[in-house]
Design an enzyme around this catalytic site. Structure first.
Site, mmCIF file in Angstrom:
data_model
loop_
_atom_site.group_PDB
_atom_site.id
_atom_site.type_symbol
_atom_site.label_atom_id
_atom_site.label_comp_id
_atom_site.label_asym_id
_atom_site.label_seq_id
_atom_site.Cartn_x
_atom_site.Cartn_y
_atom_site.Cartn_z
ATOM 1 N N VAL A 37 -6.794 11.667 -41.111
ATOM 2 C CA VAL A 37 -5.453 10.843 -40.667
ATOM 3 C C VAL A 37 -6.276 9.724 -39.395
ATOM 4 C CG1 VAL A 37 -3.904 10.994 -38.924
ATOM 5 C CG2 VAL A 37 -4.090 12.795 -40.247
ATOM 6 N N CYS A 38 -5.017 8.532 -39.845
ATOM 7 C CA CYS A 38 -5.562 7.165 -38.958
ATOM 8 C C CYS A 38 -7.617 7.032 -39.710
ATOM 9 C CB CYS A 38 -5.449 7.656 -37.885
ATOM 10 S SG CYS A 38 -5.367 5.611 -37.209
ATOM 11 N N THR A 39 -7.607 6.635 -38.521
ATOM 12 C CA THR A 39 -9.269 5.898 -38.516
ATOM 13 C C THR A 39 -9.893 7.389 -39.249
ATOM 14 O OG1 THR A 39 -9.294 6.619 -36.647
ATOM 15 C CG2 THR A 39 -8.967 4.572 -36.923
#
Length: 323
Positions: free
Chosen positions: A108-110
């Protein structure tokens, strides 16, 4: 049997990267027969409390040592410091041994940076937060980083864009497991859209970086911004720069990694975004003021660059003072 989902957390984790997907899976679990939904577990290097970037304290369910088993899905949550952080060798080793054994693994995300450090992005299509996508591509050049995707699937690898995009990813996984109707029911319960219109570029700042005004490229940029309504063939841009057409084309690609045409279109889209956010002017007038030949041409440019239409962009981002 319930599908076990391991969500990997770490100090400085973005809380929404954790609780967003968890709430989606929890809603889905409540809507299916007992034992056919999900069992979500937080996994970390130890059982010590983990403090998120917003100060929230999260309690891991399992340490890496205790999580030595197969999971249905393994996701690594992101965090604001991950793009600059060095590799966590213990986490990388756990992902290489157990993450890849899951039916699905990803981030998720970074959290994508953690996957990159573990060597799991090479040759794969991935995405991350729009702000960090260029850095991800530079750090892991063998990955194919899609800057505008809300979430991406490449075989068993799943990745999402920034922060709340983890909810979109989780909804997509629920749809894959239990059908679109259940995913839609979860989205309604959480008061989110089941599938967003457009990509994450519509949330990013303006598309067109500016350079030194004393250079040929800088002179062209300044002129384009001040003369948006005028036609802008490469020949005219070369005259403004005082160089040949071939030279100005090379300079734009070398300095900005875009062609002159792409730059001009980006400036026009940027200006249109400002007008759509700050006024209720007719789309035809916005298109004219920004140098588009017609509203249809502007619509095609928005769809190509932002994945949405001017009308939908205005509905999403118009200032409350205008509405």
């Amino acid at each position: 049997m319930a599908k076990e989902i391991a969500l990997v957390i770490h100090n400085g984790v973005q809380a929404l990267d954790v609780v967003g997907p968890l709430d989606v899976f929890a809603e889905a679990d409540a809507m299916v027969p007992i034992g056919q939904g999900y069992r979500c577990l937080l996994v970390a290097s130890s059982l010590d409390p983990v403090r998120g970037s917003n100060g929230m304290v999260l309690m891991p369910d399992l340490s890496f040592a205790q999580a030595s088993r197969d999971f249905h899905t393994v996701l690594v949550a992101g965090g604001p410091t991950l793009p600059e952080a060095s590799a966590d060798e213990a986490l990388s080793a756990w992902l290489r041994r157990w993450g890849v054994r899951a039916k699905r693994h990803g981030s998720v995300c970074t959290g994508a940076f953690v996957l990159g450090h573990a060597g799991l992005l090479d040759g794969r299509v991935v995405t991350t937060h729009w702000q960090n996508a260029p850095r991800l591509a530079a750090m892991f050049p063998h990955a194919r980083v899609e800057h505008d995707r809300i979430h991406a699937r490449d075989g068993a690898l799943v990745t999402s864009a920034g922060v709340t995009a983890g909810i979109d990813l989780a909804l997509a996984l629920v749809a894959e497991d239990h059908g679109q109707a259940l995913a839609l029911a979860c989205a309604k319960r959480l008061v989110v859209v089941a599938q967003r219109q457009g990509g994450q570029s519509q949330f990013s700042p303006l598309l067109t970086p500016l350079t030194d005004p004393e250079t040929p490229v800088g002179r062209v940029q300044a002129w384009v911004i001040d003369h948006l309504r005028e036609p802008m063939p490469v020949r005219r841009l070369a005259e403004i720069a005082g160089v040949s057409e071939r030279s100005i084309a090379r300079a734009f690609v070398s300095e900005l990694d875009v062609t002159p045409h792409e730059f001009v279109e980006g400036v026009r889209i940027d200006q249109a975004r400002k007008l759509l956010e700050a006024s209720d002017r007719a789309l035809k007038a916005v298109a004219y003021d920004c140098g588009f030949a017609s509203p249809e041409q502007m619509r095609a440019a928005f769809q190509r660059r932002l994945g949405t239409s001017p009308g939908r962009y205005r509905d999403s981002f118009r200032s409350s003072q205008v509405a």
